[in-house]
Design an enzyme around this catalytic site. Structure first.
Site, mmCIF file in Angstrom:
data_model
loop_
_atom_site.group_PDB
_atom_site.id
_atom_site.type_symbol
_atom_site.label_atom_id
_atom_site.label_comp_id
_atom_site.label_asym_id
_atom_site.label_seq_id
_atom_site.Cartn_x
_atom_site.Cartn_y
_atom_site.Cartn_z
ATOM 1 N N MET A 137 -0.705 6.789 1.316
ATOM 2 C CA MET A 137 0.504 7.621 1.298
ATOM 3 C C MET A 137 0.815 8.251 2.659
ATOM 4 O O MET A 137 1.542 9.241 2.727
ATOM 5 C CB MET A 137 0.393 8.700 0.206
ATOM 6 C CG MET A 137 0.184 8.140 -1.194
ATOM 7 S SD MET A 137 1.360 6.848 -1.662
ATOM 8 C CE MET A 137 2.766 7.859 -2.087
ATOM 9 N N ARG A 138 0.281 7.715 3.727
ATOM 10 C CA ARG A 138 0.594 8.223 5.066
ATOM 11 C C ARG A 138 1.414 7.184 5.815
ATOM 12 O O ARG A 138 1.130 5.990 5.728
ATOM 13 C CB ARG A 138 -0.696 8.482 5.855
ATOM 14 C CG ARG A 138 -1.623 9.459 5.176
ATOM 15 C CD ARG A 138 -1.122 10.864 5.310
ATOM 16 N NE ARG A 138 -1.981 11.817 4.603
ATOM 17 C CZ ARG A 138 -1.805 13.125 4.633
ATOM 18 N NH1 ARG A 138 -0.810 13.652 5.313
ATOM 19 N NH2 ARG A 138 -2.603 13.921 3.973
ATOM 20 N N ASN A 159 2.051 -3.897 2.842
ATOM 21 C CA ASN A 159 2.165 -2.717 2.000
ATOM 22 C C ASN A 159 2.758 -3.125 0.661
ATOM 23 O O ASN A 159 3.516 -4.097 0.588
ATOM 24 C CB ASN A 159 3.092 -1.691 2.670
ATOM 25 C CG ASN A 159 3.224 -0.421 1.864
ATOM 26 O OD1 ASN A 159 2.251 0.058 1.279
ATOM 27 N ND2 ASN A 159 4.417 0.136 1.814
ATOM 28 N N HIS A 161 5.169 -1.602 -2.389
ATOM 29 C CA HIS A 161 6.089 -0.485 -2.602
ATOM 30 C C HIS A 161 6.672 -0.568 -4.015
ATOM 31 O O HIS A 161 7.069 -1.646 -4.470
ATOM 32 C CB HIS A 161 7.218 -0.538 -1.559
ATOM 33 C CG HIS A 161 8.171 0.606 -1.735
ATOM 34 N ND1 HIS A 161 7.878 1.877 -1.304
ATOM 35 C CD2 HIS A 161 9.369 0.682 -2.341
ATOM 36 C CE1 HIS A 161 8.869 2.687 -1.636
ATOM 37 N NE2 HIS A 161 9.796 1.987 -2.267
HETATM 38 C C1 GRF Z 1 1.619 2.147 -6.448
HETATM 39 O O1 GRF Z 1 2.721 2.308 -7.311
HETATM 40 C C2 GRF Z 1 2.076 1.627 -5.109
HETATM 41 O O2 GRF Z 1 3.203 0.802 -5.176
HETATM 42 C C3 GRF Z 1 2.432 2.897 -4.388
HETATM 43 O O3 GRF Z 1 1.474 3.840 -4.808
HETATM 44 C C4 GRF Z 1 0.955 3.472 -6.086
HETATM 45 C C5 GRF Z 1 -0.517 3.359 -5.888
HETATM 46 O O4 GRF Z 1 -1.214 3.099 -7.037
HETATM 47 N N1 GRF Z 1 2.485 2.681 -2.961
HETATM 48 P P1 GRF Z 1 -2.760 2.759 -6.991
HETATM 49 O O5 GRF Z 1 -3.440 3.828 -6.134
HETATM 50 O O6 GRF Z 1 -2.928 1.388 -6.436
HETATM 51 O O7 GRF Z 1 -3.191 2.872 -8.430
#
Ligand code: GRF
Length: 266
Positions: A137-138, A159, A161
């Site tokens: 998340m960064r 990535n 998304h």
């Molecule tokens: C997922 O929905 C991904 O698309 C987003 O963050 C969430 C992460 O889920 N970037 P996890 O940590 O893989 O369970």
């Protein structure tokens, strides 16, 4: 079984995508093995998932770094190869409050460079072919991206998304999709570039949103598809089938737009 590519992963949370990638690699559904898992968050459950499979883990605690560098970040913590002007020139992120304010932008990039240099130092112990962001998340700055994509023609950061990009970039793709009243949602795997969720698209999967769906069921439907899509895209990379190409399109008004796209070979 073909040669296995080495995959490094960065996570921030639960790591269900990481789990899907580990499972696909352990069961030989993809020609890949996970060689490290790094996190910005010491509490990330995904770290435990990795440890269960004896995959090396490390943490670069962004929150502590940000707290410790309140005010102007100490210049002596900055990596020697950091160049603020290059970062400012290359970034395509909307830095919301920072974009118009040089002092804020400088602070933002300096702190990230300190954290990203720490990530790079940890990662240096584990050579890898592909870096996957799995719920990391960064935002990564050009400083980090350029040090992983050492050959600019060979993108090697992916990535996932939670929306059908280019709709709904940002932190809450499923929430934004649902609240907009979309009848279809989806997820996207893309290569990372200097913008936020703007890089060339590798793969997408879509699902229908029906009137009885809630934000929770939309997330559930989306995540299930993510767990299929990410391993599939990693496999395409492992098979060397992802070609980044430039295409120029002429719009109706006569202007040319040049796009960087992923073409899937074979
Ligand atoms: C997922 O929905 C991904 O698309 C987003 O963050 C969430 C992460 O889920 N970037 P996890 O940590 O893989 O369970």
């Amino acid at each position: 079984m073909a040669h296995k590519i080495r995959v490094g992963a960065l996570i921030s949370g639960g790591g269900s995508n990481l789990q899907a990638i580990i499972d696909a690699s352990k069961s030989n559904r993809i020609d890949a093995r996970v060689v490290f898992v790094g996190s910005d968050n010491p509490e990330a459950y995904g770290l435990k998932r990795a440890q269960k499979h004896a995959i090396p883990t490390f943490v670069v605690d962004y929150r502590t770094i940000i707290e410790e560098t309140r005010g102007r970040p100490p210049k002596n913590l900055l990596p020697e190869d950091f160049d603020l002007e290059v970062c400012l020139r290359r970034t395509r992120q909307r830095l919301s409050d920072a974009s118009s304010d040089r002092v804020k932008a400088e602070r933002y990039f300096c702190i990230r460079a300190i954290a990203e240099a720490a990530l790079l130092r940890e990662m240096a112990a584990y050579p890898f072919d592909l870096l996957v962001l799995a719920g990391f998340m960064r935002i990564l700055t050009p400083y980090f991206i350029d040090r992983v994509n050492t050959d600019p023609s060979q993108l090697r950061i992916m990535n996932i998304h939670p929306s059908l990009l280019p709709s709904f970039p940002g932190a809450d793709g499923y929430g934004d999709t649902y609240r907009y009243g979309c009848k279809v949602g989806g997820c996207t795997v893309h290569f990372v570039d200097y913008g936020e969720d703007t890089g060339p698209i590798v793969g997408q999967k879509a699902f229908e949103i029906t009137p009885d769906d809630t934000i929770d069921t939309v997330r559930e439907k989306g995540l299930k598809l993510e767990w299929q899509l990410y391993p599939e895209c990693i496999q395409l990379f492992a098979e060397n089938r992802l070609q980044v190409v430039f295409k120029t399109y002429t719009l109706e008004n006569g202007t040319d737009v040049k796009r960087k796209l992923v073409q899937i070979a074979g």
